[in-house]
Each structure stands twice: as structure tokens, then as C-alpha cells.
Motif scaffolding. Structure first.
Motif, PDB file in Angstrom:
ATOM      1  N   LEU A  61      63.965   4.963  -7.756  1.00 37.67           N
ATOM      2  CA  LEU A  61      62.763   4.143  -7.692  1.00 37.67           C
ATOM      3  C   LEU A  61      63.031   2.818  -8.386  1.00 37.67           C
ATOM      4  N   GLU A  62      62.715   1.755  -7.714  1.00 40.97           N
ATOM      5  CA  GLU A  62      62.861   0.427  -8.299  1.00 40.97           C
ATOM      6  C   GLU A  62      61.739   0.198  -9.315  1.00 40.97           C
ATOM      7  N   PRO A  63      61.952  -0.685 -10.296  1.00 39.12           N
ATOM      8  CA  PRO A  63      60.899  -0.943 -11.285  1.00 39.12           C
ATOM      9  C   PRO A  63      59.663  -1.609 -10.671  1.00 39.12           C
ATOM     10  N   HIS A  64      59.827  -2.232  -9.528  1.00 38.43           N
ATOM     11  CA  HIS A  64      58.696  -2.821  -8.823  1.00 38.43           C
ATOM     12  C   HIS A  64      59.036  -2.823  -7.333  1.00 38.43           C
ATOM     13  N   GLY A  65      58.052  -3.055  -6.522  1.00 36.12           N
ATOM     14  CA  GLY A  65      58.294  -3.054  -5.090  1.00 36.12           C
ATOM     15  C   GLY A  65      56.990  -2.981  -4.335  1.00 36.12           C
ATOM     16  N   TRP A  66      56.989  -2.301  -3.224  1.00 33.91           N
ATOM     17  CA  TRP A  66      55.798  -2.208  -2.406  1.00 33.91           C
ATOM     18  C   TRP A  66      55.660  -0.799  -1.873  1.00 33.91           C
ATOM     19  N   LYS A  67      54.462  -0.496  -1.378  1.00 33.98           N
ATOM     20  CA  LYS A  67      54.174   0.791  -0.770  1.00 33.98           C
ATOM     21  C   LYS A  67      53.664   0.565   0.644  1.00 33.98           C
ATOM     22  N   LEU A  68      54.014   1.452   1.509  1.00 30.89           N
ATOM     23  CA  LEU A  68      53.493   1.468   2.857  1.00 30.89           C
ATOM     24  C   LEU A  68      52.539   2.654   2.935  1.00 30.89           C
ATOM     25  N   HIS A  69      51.285   2.392   3.243  1.00 28.27           N
ATOM     26  CA  HIS A  69      50.294   3.465   3.366  1.00 28.27           C
ATOM     27  C   HIS A  69      50.060   3.732   4.837  1.00 28.27           C
ATOM     28  N   VAL A  70      50.212   4.987   5.232  1.00 31.84           N
ATOM     29  CA  VAL A  70      49.956   5.405   6.604  1.00 31.84           C
ATOM     30  C   VAL A  70      48.821   6.410   6.560  1.00 31.84           C
ATOM     31  N   SER A  71      47.735   6.109   7.251  1.00 37.19           N
ATOM     32  CA  SER A  71      46.577   6.994   7.262  1.00 37.19           C
ATOM     33  C   SER A  71      46.655   7.962   8.432  1.00 37.19           C
ATOM     34  N   ALA A  72      46.070   9.136   8.213  1.00 35.70           N
ATOM     35  CA  ALA A  72      46.065  10.151   9.270  1.00 35.70           C
ATOM     36  C   ALA A  72      44.772  10.946   9.214  1.00 35.70           C
ATOM     37  N   ARG A  73      44.309  11.326  10.360  1.00 32.64           N
ATOM     38  CA  ARG A  73      43.205  12.282  10.433  1.00 32.64           C
ATOM     39  C   ARG A  73      43.815  13.668  10.333  1.00 32.64           C
ATOM     40  N   PRO A  74      43.065  14.624   9.807  1.00 31.13           N
ATOM     41  CA  PRO A  74      43.634  15.969   9.628  1.00 31.13           C
ATOM     42  C   PRO A  74      44.239  16.566  10.897  1.00 31.13           C
ATOM     43  N   VAL A  75      43.604  16.366  12.029  1.00 28.41           N
ATOM     44  CA  VAL A  75      44.079  16.988  13.266  1.00 28.41           C
ATOM     45  C   VAL A  75      45.448  16.456  13.687  1.00 28.41           C
ATOM     46  N   GLY A  76      45.777  15.218  13.382  1.00 26.18           N
ATOM     47  CA  GLY A  76      47.057  14.653  13.783  1.00 26.18           C
ATOM     48  C   GLY A  76      48.109  14.609  12.693  1.00 26.18           C
ATOM     49  N   TYR A  77      47.804  15.184  11.530  1.00 28.26           N
ATOM     50  CA  TYR A  77      48.710  15.060  10.390  1.00 28.26           C
ATOM     51  C   TYR A  77      50.089  15.681  10.632  1.00 28.26           C
ATOM     52  N   PRO A  78      50.188  16.906  11.146  1.00 32.88           N
ATOM     53  CA  PRO A  78      51.527  17.466  11.374  1.00 32.88           C
ATOM     54  C   PRO A  78      52.365  16.633  12.346  1.00 32.88           C
ATOM     55  N   GLU A  79      51.746  16.109  13.390  1.00 35.46           N
ATOM     56  CA  GLU A  79      52.483  15.281  14.347  1.00 35.46           C
ATOM     57  C   GLU A  79      52.964  13.990  13.698  1.00 35.46           C
ATOM     58  N   LEU A  80      52.137  13.404  12.837  1.00 38.59           N
ATOM     59  CA  LEU A  80      52.539  12.198  12.122  1.00 38.59           C
ATOM     60  C   LEU A  80      53.748  12.487  11.226  1.00 38.59           C
ATOM     61  N   ILE A  81      53.718  13.605  10.545  1.00 38.06           N
ATOM     62  CA  ILE A  81      54.842  14.007   9.690  1.00 38.06           C
ATOM     63  C   ILE A  81      56.118  14.108  10.512  1.00 38.06           C
ATOM     64  N   GLU A  82      56.029  14.737  11.677  1.00 36.09           N
ATOM     65  CA  GLU A  82      57.214  14.894  12.524  1.00 36.09           C
ATOM     66  C   GLU A  82      57.785  13.547  12.965  1.00 36.09           C
ATOM     67  N   LEU A  83      56.936  12.539  13.068  1.00 35.97           N
ATOM     68  CA  LEU A  83      57.388  11.207  13.475  1.00 35.97           C
ATOM     69  C   LEU A  83      57.966  10.397  12.324  1.00 35.97           C
ATOM     70  N   ILE A  84      57.293  10.421  11.156  1.00 30.91           N
ATOM     71  CA  ILE A  84      57.700   9.497  10.097  1.00 30.91           C
ATOM     72  C   ILE A  84      58.737  10.042   9.132  1.00 30.91           C
ATOM     73  N   VAL A  85      58.751  11.340   8.880  1.00 29.79           N
ATOM     74  CA  VAL A  85      59.697  11.878   7.891  1.00 29.79           C
ATOM     75  C   VAL A  85      61.152  11.607   8.288  1.00 29.79           C
ATOM     76  N   PRO A  86      61.575  11.860   9.522  1.00 33.91           N
ATOM     77  CA  PRO A  86      62.977  11.555   9.851  1.00 33.91           C
ATOM     78  C   PRO A  86      63.339  10.080   9.656  1.00 33.91           C
ATOM     79  N   VAL A  87      62.420   9.178   9.954  1.00 32.22           N
ATOM     80  CA  VAL A  87      62.674   7.744   9.787  1.00 32.22           C
ATOM     81  C   VAL A  87      62.839   7.400   8.314  1.00 32.22           C
TER      82      VAL A  87
END
Length: 110
Positions: free
Chosen positions: A38-64
Motif C-alpha cells: 500500500l502506498e502512503p497516499h493514492g486514490w481509490k476506485l469505488h464500484v457500486s453494485a446492487r445485491p442481485v448483480g454482485y457475484p457477476e461483478l466480482i467475476e468481472l473485476i477480480v481477475p482484472v
């Protein structure tokens, strides 16, 4: 030892084969790729999800994110992800279970 929940199993199946370490906290599951820091400073990317699509979102973003070698965290459940997606900065709902007026349109409160 408690059994892993479905979100942790899904994330682990995508991240552990790449050598990542999972760190579970109360509502977050952090993923640390090998040799990441972890860098001492930086930025965050927030990705929002509705509960129904959360597992599909995980499958898309985790490998990236794993391939990019960045440390990231995810909500430990679809319900928590949905609640976080609707909440503004701060800790909501408050101790009385109330949402701020800016969230009424999302929660049906008011």
C-alpha cells in the motif's frame, strides 16, 4: 472453524490461484496480490453494485485487479455491497437506523 461464505469462496477461487492472500474483516474482504504494498497516499476506485448483480461483478473485476497487482477490498456479502452503494460518505444508517435526507430517494425513507 467457520465455513467460508459464498462471496469469500468466489473471490478466493479467482484470487488464490494467482498467489493472493485474503484478509477477512467484519464487512470487508481484502485481497493482497503477491509482492503488493500500500502506498502512503493514492486514490481509490469505488464500484457500486446492487445485491442481485454482485457475484457477476466480482467475476468481472477480480481477475482484472489481480492481474494489475493492486490491493483491493470487497464487501463480504451482496447485502453489504448494496447498502454501501446507497450510503453517502460516513456511517449510515446512523445508530437510530435513519438515513440522511439525501438518501431518501434510494431507500424510500421520508
Amino acid at each position: 472453524m467457520a465455513a467460508a461464505d459464498p462471496i469469500e469462496l468466489l473471490v478466493g477461487g479467482l484470487a488464490i490461484p494467482a498467489g493472493c492472500q485474503l484478509v477477512r474483516r467484519e464487512v470487508w474482504l481484502a485481497v493482497h496480490p503477491p509482492a503488493s504494498r500500500l502506498e502512503p497516499h493514492g486514490w481509490k476506485l469505488h464500484v457500486s453494485a446492487r445485491p442481485v448483480g454482485y457475484p457477476e461483478l466480482i467475476e468481472l473485476i477480480v481477475p482484472v485487479l489481480v492481474e494489475a497487482g493492486v490491493v483491493f477490498k470487497l464487501a463480504t456479502s451482496a447485502r453489504t455491497a448494496g447498502t454501501a452503494a446507497m450510503a453517502p460518505a460516513g456511517h449510515w444508517p446512523n445508530s437510530l437506523g435513519n438515513w440522511p435526507p439525501s438518501c431518501w430517494r434510494f431507500t424510500g425513507a421520508g
